[in-house]
Design an enzyme around this catalytic site. Structure first.
Site, PDB file in Angstrom:
ATOM      1  CG  HIS A  24      16.480 -38.074   2.203  1.00 36.39           C
ATOM      2  ND1 HIS A  24      16.858 -39.306   2.801  1.00 36.39           N
ATOM      3  CD2 HIS A  24      17.714 -37.566   1.909  1.00 36.39           C
ATOM      4  CE1 HIS A  24      18.236 -39.490   2.760  1.00 36.39           C
ATOM      5  NE2 HIS A  24      18.752 -38.438   2.315  1.00 36.39           N
ATOM      6  NE  ARG A  70       7.200   1.737  -1.526  1.00 37.79           N
ATOM      7  CZ  ARG A  70       7.987   1.512  -0.613  1.00 37.79           C
ATOM      8  NH1 ARG A  70       7.370   1.136   0.785  1.00 37.79           N
ATOM      9  NH2 ARG A  70       9.374   1.711  -0.469  1.00 37.79           N
ATOM     10  CG  ASN A  93      -0.085   2.270   3.670  1.00 34.93           C
ATOM     11  OD1 ASN A  93      -0.960   2.357   2.963  1.00 34.93           O
ATOM     12  ND2 ASN A  93       1.184   2.868   3.481  1.00 34.93           N
ATOM     13  N   GLY A  94      -1.455  -0.565   6.701  1.00 34.24           N
ATOM     14  CA  GLY A  94      -1.099  -1.560   8.050  1.00 34.24           C
ATOM     15  C   GLY A  94      -2.365  -2.336   8.223  1.00 34.24           C
ATOM     16  CD1 TRP A 153      -0.569  -6.440  -2.715  1.00 33.59           C
ATOM     17  CD2 TRP A 153      -0.904  -6.856  -0.317  1.00 33.59           C
ATOM     18  NE1 TRP A 153      -0.314  -7.715  -2.305  1.00 33.59           N
ATOM     19  CE2 TRP A 153      -0.510  -7.931  -0.970  1.00 33.59           C
ATOM     20  CE3 TRP A 153      -1.015  -6.891   0.999  1.00 33.59           C
ATOM     21  CZ2 TRP A 153      -0.235  -9.270  -0.479  1.00 33.59           C
ATOM     22  CZ3 TRP A 153      -0.886  -8.016   1.862  1.00 33.59           C
ATOM     23  CH2 TRP A 153      -0.453  -9.206   1.037  1.00 33.59           C
ATOM     24  CE  LYS A 176      12.892 -13.096  -7.475  1.00 34.57           C
ATOM     25  NZ  LYS A 176      13.402 -12.679  -6.326  1.00 34.57           N
ATOM     26  CB  CYS A 185      -1.104   0.076   1.232  1.00 34.23           C
ATOM     27  SG  CYS A 185      -2.101  -1.193   1.409  1.00 34.23           S
ATOM     28  CD  GLU A 239      15.882 -14.897  -4.843  1.00 32.64           C
ATOM     29  OE1 GLU A 239      15.152 -15.329  -3.703  1.00 32.64           O
ATOM     30  OE2 GLU A 239      15.586 -13.849  -5.605  1.00 32.64           O
ATOM     31  CE  LYS A 262      11.221  -4.125  -4.735  1.00 26.71           C
ATOM     32  NZ  LYS A 262      11.863  -5.383  -5.320  1.00 26.71           N
ATOM     33  CD  GLU A 292       8.852 -13.263  -5.802  1.00 28.12           C
ATOM     34  OE1 GLU A 292       9.864 -12.935  -6.374  1.00 28.12           O
ATOM     35  OE2 GLU A 292       8.274 -12.309  -5.005  1.00 28.12           O
TER      36      GLU A 292
HETATM   37  O1  M6R Z   1      12.174  -5.835   1.323  1.00 26.37           O
HETATM   38  P1  M6R Z   1      12.778  -7.016   1.830  1.00 26.37           P
HETATM   39  O2  M6R Z   1      13.963  -7.393   1.478  1.00 26.37           O
HETATM   40  O3  M6R Z   1      12.578  -7.061   3.438  1.00 26.37           O
HETATM   41  O4  M6R Z   1      11.572  -7.989   1.412  1.00 26.37           O
HETATM   42  C1  M6R Z   1      11.446  -9.199   1.899  1.00 26.37           C
HETATM   43  C2  M6R Z   1      10.532 -10.275   0.855  1.00 26.37           C
HETATM   44  O5  M6R Z   1       9.171  -9.620   0.939  1.00 26.37           O
HETATM   45  C3  M6R Z   1      10.959 -10.023  -0.557  1.00 26.37           C
HETATM   46  O6  M6R Z   1      12.209 -10.472  -0.730  1.00 26.37           O
HETATM   47  C4  M6R Z   1      10.142 -10.859  -1.344  1.00 26.37           C
HETATM   48  O7  M6R Z   1      10.220 -12.228  -1.153  1.00 26.37           O
HETATM   49  C5  M6R Z   1      10.262 -10.530  -3.045  1.00 26.37           C
HETATM   50  N1  M6R Z   1       9.003 -10.313  -3.726  1.00 26.37           N
HETATM   51  C6  M6R Z   1      11.253 -11.564  -3.628  1.00 26.37           C
HETATM   52  O8  M6R Z   1      11.370 -11.286  -4.994  1.00 26.37           O
END
Ligand code: M6R
Length: 602
Positions: A501, A27, A99-100, A75, A482, A2, A478, A597, A485
């Site tokens: 396993h 965001r 926000n929050g 969001w 990616k 947000c 990672e 974000k 997402e």
């Molecule tokens: O801003 P931050 O690094 O603390 O954010 C942590 C995660 O929310 C962030 O890395 C999220 O997993 C990303 N979308 C990854 O691409």
């Protein structure tokens, strides 16, 4: 997660709000809206989806007299992304953005409904405006009513409120979610991060938790639990850091391509001929530290996990890594000989911030590794090392991960130097490798095209396993994150040696395996693990310098002698792979569904 913008002054407000919201759109982009009070008249516009929908809806609206205004890009946390749930929320004569999460909203809502308030949205936010009007109807004093409202809210919030009962004022409060106030002559701006006000305000004040107050007549009155307080503004950079796509199709693509350049920035002044130095640290600060605990979320957690191998291998310091949201509630045992490191691109991730506050309460020394100066995590930490990646707009983090991992590797060598845990020749070897990282991150001719072509075979099937060993296991995690997402395909990262396993039961011709097979680290071990999968008919995409006969697809990397150089080269390949799958599936690469974000809620 947000975004909030607010403005009081004579300038045209719609443009300021839309412009500011566009800066924050990455965001949260489920819906957006703004409200203006001008000449005691209330105006409110909302639209589902991106800011451009709100802009299209308001083409004929202009507000260029004196007035107060607030805007929001959402969001969704409570309630679906609909116009009714979009902010600002209206009571009878006031608007609020937030926000929050208001944790006690259900309880407050029930109480307010019993007094006749009628709610139109499913949000927790709407409670704030009804609660304010409930108090103001009795007190006929907007400030006292706002104060009473804030006192009843539990949870994390940054909120702005405007009301016809005091139509030249913006009320604000912050607790646990970021908010700042920008100043330029008599104009006052509010925003949940500084990008919307850069180029507009010249000075800024970053609100602290528990602060609230109001802005009126070019002045801000600030309060906390002890009463009114003074505050110091600081200069705000006029350099519009807002990233442009520079000819790339997506921010994520641009950010992948700029990794080689930003990595030089990350190292500048820190990596010397035979030592690594951080002006942010010294041996006095590290005195008495004999172990490290790292807390982070998502991609930042993966960089932390990779670094735990390096801290133990090079610095010989025990290092434990925890997901911040798990750490918070496990009643962790915290000892003062632990250096508590948090890693965050945004510096605003609620779980990571709260973990940091817990560690501080327990008296631990804290260090943050962050991409955003002045962010909440940076301000809360004893020491902070900035990753210098530049603004990252793609929701799927790329260059932030690269630079975090780089800083952590540098840190492990810095500790090794201070504690003399490895010979100086080995430190030199690490440094030589570091200097070659920008080269390892360059995308060679033909690679992107090769990845684009082969992705056409990876759009179906029943899922992906990314596998690796040692530091390539966090890289596998990672790579899988990616892909999921931005492609919305199921992908898991796994330690290659662990497949037998259990997960190998999934292996068949519908399973895609992306195998990270570096030559410089445990090659024969991972080769056997991949052979086991191939024997069960899984599709293998091998990424390795070493040609691999059983691979269905093969991307060849360089024969580098240092595992970290192989790590960074393979990282770029997994990023481009995710990007190209997403493009083929027609997804929104930069703003994937359901994500935001910066995750400022728990
Ligand atoms: O801003 P931050 O690094 O603390 O954010 C942590 C995660 O929310 C962030 O890395 C999220 O997993 C990303 N979308 C990854 O691409």
């Amino acid at each position: 997660m947000c975004g909030i913008v607010g403005y009081i002054g004579k300038k045209e407000k719609k443009e300021i709000l839309l412009d500011g919201l566009s800066e924050l759109e990455y965001r949260g982009y489920d819906s957006a809206g703004f409200a203006v009070i001008e000449n005691k008249e209330l105006k409110n516009f909302k639209a589902v989806g991106k800011i451009e929908n709100l802009a299209n809806k308001t083409t004929h609206y202009l507000s260029d007299g004196f007035g107060v205004s607030i805007g929001h890009t959402r969001w969704a946390t409570h309630g679906k992304p609909t116009e009714l749930n979009a902010h600002p929320h209206l009571g009878q004569y006031s608007f609020v953005v937030h926000n929050g999460i208001i944790e006690n909203y259900q309880e407050l809502k029930t109480k307010l409904q019993a007094t006749g308030a009628s709610f139109v949205s499913q949000t927790d936010t709407e409670t704030i405006v009804h609660l304010f009007e409930y108090h103001n109807n009795k007190l006929a004093n907007p400030f006292e009513s706002f104060k009473a409202t804030v006192a009843e809210l539990d949870g994390a919030y940054a909120t702005l409120l405007i009301t016809k009962a005091d139509s030249e004022t913006i009320y604000f409060a912050k607790n646990g979610s970021p908010m700042l106030i920008g100043f330029d002559d008599n104009d006052i701006y509010f925003a949940s991060s500084d990008t919307p006000i850069i180029g507009k305000a010249t000075q800024v004040y970053y609100l602290e938790d528990g602060e609230y107050g109001y802005a009126k007549d070019g002045e801000v009155k600030l309060f906390d639990a002890k009463g009114e307080k003074s505050f110091h503004k600081q200069a705000l950079s006029m350099d519009k850091a807002s990233a442009q796509k520079d000819g790339f199709r997506f921010f994520m693509e641009k950010e992948i391509y700029e990794q080689s350049r930003v990595m030089s920035e990350t190292m500048m002044g820190r990596v010397n001929d035979d030592s690594v130095d951080f002006e942010e640290l010294n041996s006095y600060f590290l005195n008495g530290i004999d172990n490290i605990k790292i807390c982070a979320c998502g991609t930042s957690y993966h960089s932390a996990l990779a670094s735990s191998y390096l801290f133990e291998r090079l610095s010989k310091i025990p290092c434990v890594v925890e997901i911040a949201s798990e750490f918070r509630y496990k009643e962790p045992l915290l000892k003062k000989n632990t250096l508590f490191i948090t890693i965050s691109q945004s510096g605003e991730t609620a779980d990571t911030l709260e973990a940091l506050k817990m560690a501080k309460r327990a008296g631990l020394k804290s260090l943050s590794i962050c991409n955003v100066d002045n962010s909440s995590i940076v301000r809360e930490s004893d020491r902070a090392i900035l990753t210098r990646a530049g603004i990252e707009k793609g929701v799927a983090s790329t260059k932030a991960f690269a630079t975090q991992t780089m800083v952590l590797w540098m840190l492990s060598v810095y500790f090794a130097g201070i504690n003399k845990t490895i010979p100086s020749e080995q430190i030199k070897t690490e440094i030589d490798a570091m200097i070659h990282v920008p080269r390892a991150l360059l995308i060679p001719d033909g690679l992107h095209e090769q990845i684009h072509r082969l992705t056409k075979r990876y759009l179906h099937g029943h899922g992906f396993f990314f596998i690796g060993r040692d530091i390539f296991f966090p890289l596998a995690l990672e790579g899988a994150l990616k892909l999921k997402e931005i492609s919305y395909l199921h992908a898991e990262g796994y330690p290659a040696g662990e497949m037998k396993h259990g997960p190998i039961a999934l292996a068949d011709s519908g399973l895609f395996t992306v195998a990270l097979m570096p030559r410089s680290l445990h090659y024969d071990k991972i080769k056997s693990n991949v052979e086991e999968l191939s024997a069960r008919d899984a599709n293998i995409l091998a990424i390795s310098p070493e040609p691999f006969k059983l691979a269905d697809d093969f991307i060849q990397t360089s024969y580098d002698s240092h595992p970290m150089l192989e790590f960074f080269e393979m990282m770029v390949i997994t990023q481009l792979f995710a990007l190209e799958v997403s493009v083929r599936l027609g997804n929104d690469v930069d703003m994937p569904r359901n994500l935001a974000k910066s995750v400022t809620v728990e």
